[in-house]
Design a protein around this motif. Structure first.
Motif, mmCIF file in Angstrom:
data_model
loop_
_atom_site.group_PDB
_atom_site.id
_atom_site.type_symbol
_atom_site.label_atom_id
_atom_site.label_comp_id
_atom_site.label_asym_id
_atom_site.label_seq_id
_atom_site.Cartn_x
_atom_site.Cartn_y
_atom_site.Cartn_z
ATOM 1 N N HIS A 219 56.319 37.981 0.245
ATOM 2 C CA HIS A 219 55.515 36.816 0.654
ATOM 3 C C HIS A 219 56.425 35.641 0.954
ATOM 4 O O HIS A 219 57.351 35.366 0.195
ATOM 5 C CB HIS A 219 54.577 36.377 -0.484
ATOM 6 C CG HIS A 219 53.511 37.365 -0.799
ATOM 7 N ND1 HIS A 219 52.194 37.167 -0.483
ATOM 8 C CD2 HIS A 219 53.567 38.582 -1.401
ATOM 9 C CE1 HIS A 219 51.477 38.202 -0.872
ATOM 10 N NE2 HIS A 219 52.290 39.076 -1.446
ATOM 11 N N PHE A 220 56.137 34.951 2.043
ATOM 12 C CA PHE A 220 56.791 33.660 2.288
ATOM 13 C C PHE A 220 55.821 32.803 3.092
ATOM 14 O O PHE A 220 55.286 33.246 4.103
ATOM 15 C CB PHE A 220 58.114 33.804 3.049
ATOM 16 C CG PHE A 220 58.864 32.512 3.112
ATOM 17 C CD1 PHE A 220 59.604 32.081 2.024
ATOM 18 C CD2 PHE A 220 58.792 31.696 4.224
ATOM 19 C CE1 PHE A 220 60.262 30.865 2.047
ATOM 20 C CE2 PHE A 220 59.450 30.475 4.264
ATOM 21 C CZ PHE A 220 60.187 30.058 3.173
ATOM 22 N N ASN A 221 55.637 31.564 2.635
ATOM 23 C CA ASN A 221 54.572 30.730 3.190
ATOM 24 C C ASN A 221 53.282 31.543 3.214
ATOM 25 O O ASN A 221 52.935 32.131 2.209
ATOM 26 C CB ASN A 221 54.940 30.189 4.572
ATOM 27 C CG ASN A 221 55.910 29.012 4.450
ATOM 28 O OD1 ASN A 221 56.059 28.425 3.385
ATOM 29 N ND2 ASN A 221 56.581 28.679 5.529
ATOM 30 N N LYS A 222 52.639 31.673 4.354
ATOM 31 C CA LYS A 222 51.368 32.421 4.327
ATOM 32 C C LYS A 222 51.558 33.837 4.850
ATOM 33 O O LYS A 222 50.595 34.580 5.035
ATOM 34 C CB LYS A 222 50.333 31.670 5.144
ATOM 35 C CG LYS A 222 49.925 30.389 4.440
ATOM 36 C CD LYS A 222 48.633 29.833 4.990
ATOM 37 C CE LYS A 222 48.162 28.701 4.118
ATOM 38 N NZ LYS A 222 48.406 27.395 4.715
ATOM 39 N N GLN A 223 52.822 34.212 5.115
ATOM 40 C CA GLN A 223 53.076 35.523 5.706
ATOM 41 C C GLN A 223 53.349 36.551 4.622
ATOM 42 O O GLN A 223 53.995 36.233 3.626
ATOM 43 C CB GLN A 223 54.315 35.378 6.609
ATOM 44 C CG GLN A 223 54.436 36.435 7.650
ATOM 45 C CD GLN A 223 53.310 36.384 8.671
ATOM 46 O OE1 GLN A 223 52.987 35.334 9.189
ATOM 47 N NE2 GLN A 223 52.716 37.543 8.937
ATOM 48 N N HIS A 224 52.868 37.754 4.793
ATOM 49 C CA HIS A 224 53.229 38.790 3.828
ATOM 50 C C HIS A 224 53.303 40.157 4.498
ATOM 51 O O HIS A 224 52.629 40.397 5.510
ATOM 52 C CB HIS A 224 52.256 38.815 2.644
ATOM 53 C CG HIS A 224 50.847 39.080 3.031
ATOM 54 N ND1 HIS A 224 50.310 40.324 3.077
ATOM 55 C CD2 HIS A 224 49.876 38.235 3.431
ATOM 56 C CE1 HIS A 224 49.069 40.257 3.474
ATOM 57 N NE2 HIS A 224 48.776 38.996 3.707
ATOM 58 N N PHE A 225 54.169 41.026 3.959
ATOM 59 C CA PHE A 225 54.349 42.367 4.510
ATOM 60 C C PHE A 225 54.432 43.371 3.374
ATOM 61 O O PHE A 225 55.170 43.138 2.408
ATOM 62 C CB PHE A 225 55.651 42.447 5.326
ATOM 63 C CG PHE A 225 55.620 41.623 6.577
ATOM 64 C CD1 PHE A 225 55.041 42.128 7.732
ATOM 65 C CD2 PHE A 225 56.145 40.344 6.585
ATOM 66 C CE1 PHE A 225 54.996 41.354 8.888
ATOM 67 C CE2 PHE A 225 56.106 39.566 7.734
ATOM 68 C CZ PHE A 225 55.534 40.066 8.892
ATOM 69 N N ARG A 226 53.708 44.463 3.506
ATOM 70 C CA ARG A 226 53.783 45.528 2.510
ATOM 71 C C ARG A 226 54.513 46.723 3.125
ATOM 72 O O ARG A 226 54.065 47.289 4.116
ATOM 73 C CB ARG A 226 52.383 45.956 2.080
ATOM 74 C CG ARG A 226 52.411 46.858 0.863
ATOM 75 C CD ARG A 226 51.034 47.268 0.425
ATOM 76 N NE ARG A 226 50.291 46.160 -0.181
ATOM 77 C CZ ARG A 226 49.193 46.323 -0.912
ATOM 78 N NH1 ARG A 226 48.727 47.540 -1.139
ATOM 79 N NH2 ARG A 226 48.560 45.281 -1.414
#
Ligand code: FDA
Length: 394
Positions: A219-226
Motif C-alpha cells: 500500500h502507498f497513498n491510496k494505491q495497493h497491489f496484491r
C-alpha cells in the motif's frame, strides 16, 4: 547527398516497430533505425524470456501520467485484441498467467520475429548500429545526420524508449531531442523497480535473501497491489513491490500486508484457545516462511506461549503483520528498473496521433512519452497503441 523518406523512425523497439509496420502498410516509405546491433532487444528480455505482450483488460487507469486521460484515445483504437490477432496470425502459442497477463508459451523471440516479418512485408527499411549525430527541421523537412549517412524525412518519429537498462541500448536521446525541439519533460525516475533497505531497517531482514511470499499486499497513498513479494540481498522485490515502486515517494514508508488472505487477529485468538502452549514463533512459521517468521518475532515480540498474550497484544501482533510499515532507502535505479516514469509532456502532444503540437511532423511514441504502465503487459500495449496511432498518421 541524403536519402529521402516519408517517415523516419528512431528506435526499433516495440513502439518503433509497430509504427513502422502501420505506416509501411499504408504505403508510406519508412526508414527505421536503431543504434543497437539488433531490433527489439527489450522485447527479447521481457517477461522472463516469454514476453508478457499484452493484458486482456487495459484502460487508462493502468497507467501513470501527469494527464491520466491522455492514453485513452490511442488505447481505444489499438486494443489488446488487435495485437492478439497478430499473434494468432503467426500461430504463436500463449497463455494467461495472472489476471489478464498474456505470455508466449515459447520465447519472446517469436514476437520479435513476428514484428520483423511484418516490417519486411510492409517494405520497412531497417538500419541497425545507426547512431544519430543530429536532427533539425528546415521548412517542412527533417534532416538527420547519422554514422550511416544523411537522411531527409517528412515525418520524424522518436521511439527511443526510456532510461531503464542502459546495457540494452537505453539512452536519454529522446528526451534531449524533445527539449531541442522545444518540448518540456515530466521528471523522469525509475519505475517497476526493486526497493532497497539500509541500516537498521535492513539489518533484521538482511539474511532473508530469496525468501518469498506468494501473496502480499503493498500500500502507498491510496494505491495497493496484491501479488508476490521477494526479499533480496539489498531489500525488497517481487511483483507487489515493483508495482507499488512506481507510486512510492522517496522518504516515505510503505505499508505491507504480509497475509492479505487471512484475518490474523481471529486466527491468533483461535489458536490461543486450541494450542495455548504453542510458542508465537512456531505459530507464525505456519502462516509465513519460517525465516521471515523468525525475523519478525526477533525484531518485534518476545517468543512466548500464545496463552500468555492478552488479546490486545494479539491484536497488535496481527496489526504489525497486516499493516507492516517499512521505510525503503531508495530504489535499485535504472540498472534494474523495467520502465522509466515521466518523459515528454503529454500536454504538448496530440493524444490521437502522438504528433507534437509544437513541431508539425514530429512524433513521440512508447516509453519516451510520459505514460507508464503497471506491470502486466500494459507497457507493451502502450507501445503497440501509441506506435499504431503515429503510424496511421505520419
Ligand atoms: P524500447 O526501449 O523497447 O525501444 C527503444 C529503442 O530505441 C531501443 O531499441 C534502443 O536501442 C533504441 N535507442 C535508444 N536510444 C537511441 C539512439 N540514441 N539512437 C538510436 N536508437 C536508440 N513490458 C511489458 O508490457 N511486458 C513485459 O513482459 C515487460 N518485461 C520487461 C522486462 C524488462 C527486463 C524490461 C527492462 C522491461 C520490460 N517491459 C515489459 C517494459 C517494456 O519493455 C518497455 O516499456 C517497452 O519496451 C517500451 O517500448 P519502446 O519501444 O518505447 O522502447
Amino acid at each position: 547527398m541524403s536519402e529521402h523518406t516519408e517517415v523516419f523512425i528512431i528506435g526499433a523497439g516495440a513502439a518503433g516497430l509497430m509504427c513502422a509496420i502501420t505506416a509501411g502498410q499504408r504505403g508510406r516509405k519508412v526508414i527505421l533505425v536503431d543504434h543497437a546491433n539488433r531490433i527489439g532487444k527489450k522485447i527479447l528480455m521481457s517477461g522472463g524470456g516469454h514476453c508478457n505482450f499484452t493484458n486482456l483488460s487495459v484502460g487508462a487507469t493502468n497507467y501513470l501520467s501527469a494527464n491520466r486521460h491522455f492514453a485513452k484515445s490511442a488505447l481505444a483504437r489499438y486494443t489488446p485484441e488487435n495485437f492478439i490477432e497478430l499473434v494468432d496470425k503467426y500461430q504463436i502459442a500463449y497463455h494467461e498467467k495472472e489476471a489478464g497477463q498474456l505470455f508466449c508459451d515459447g520465447s519472446s523471440k517469436q514476437i520479435v520475429a513476428l514484428l520483423a516479418e511484418e516490417c519486411h512485408a510492409a517494405h520497412v527499411d531497417i538500419h541497425t548500429q545507426c547512431s544519430i549525430i543530429s536532427c533539425k527541421k528546415e521548412g517542412d523537412i527533417f534532416h538527420i545526420e547519422s554514422n550511416q549517412g544523411n537522411f531527409s524525412a517528412e515525418s520524424l518519429i522518436i521511439a527511443t524508449g526510456g532510461l531503464s537498462i542502459p546495457s540494452l541500448g537505453a539512452s536519454g536521446f529522446g528526451y534531449e531531442l524533445g527539449q531541442q525541439f522545444g518540448h518540456s519533460l515530466q521528471n523522469t525516475r525509475p519505475g517497476l523497480v526493486p526497493l532497497t533497505l539500509t541500516g537498521r531497517t535492513h539489518e533484521p531482514f538482511s539474511g532473508l535473501a530469496g525468501v518469498s511470499i506468494g501473496s502480499a499486499e503493498t500500500h502507498f497513498n491510496k494505491q495497493h497491489f496484491r501479488a508476490g513479494l521477494l526479499f533480496t540481498h539489498r531489500g525488497l522485490s517481487g511483483p507487489a513491490i515493483l508495482q507499488i515502486s512506481s507510486f512510492w515517494q522517496e522518504g516515505k514508508a510503505l505499508e505491507i500486508d504480509l497475509l492479505p488472505e487471512l484475518d490474523v487477529y481471529a486466527y491468533l485468538r483461535q489458536l490461543k484457545m486450541e494450542k495455548p502452549q504453542s510458542f508465537l514463533k512456531s505459530i507464525l512459521s505456519e502462516i509465513l516462511p519460517n525465516r521471515l517468521a523468525q525475523a519478525m518475532c526477533d525484531l518485534y515480540w518476545h517468543n512466548q506461549p500464545l496463552a500468555t498474550y492478552p488479546d490486545l497484544e494479539l491484536a497488535s501482533i496481527a496489526q504489525k503483520l497486516q499493516q507492516w510499515s517499512i521505510l525503503p532507502s531508495g530504489t535499485e535505479g535504472y540498472r534494474k528498473a523495467e520502465v522509466t516514469l515521466g518523459g515528454i509532456n503529454t500536454a504538448e502532444l496530440s493524444s490521437s496521433s502522438m504528433e507534437s503540437r509544437i513541431v508539425p511532423g514530429l512524433y513521440f511514441i512508447g516509453e519516451v512519452v510520459d505514460v507508464t504502465g503497471w506491470l502486466g503487459g500494459y507497457n507493451f500495449q502502450w507501445a503497440w497503441a501509441s506506435g499504431s496511432a503515429a503510424g496511421n498518421h505520419a
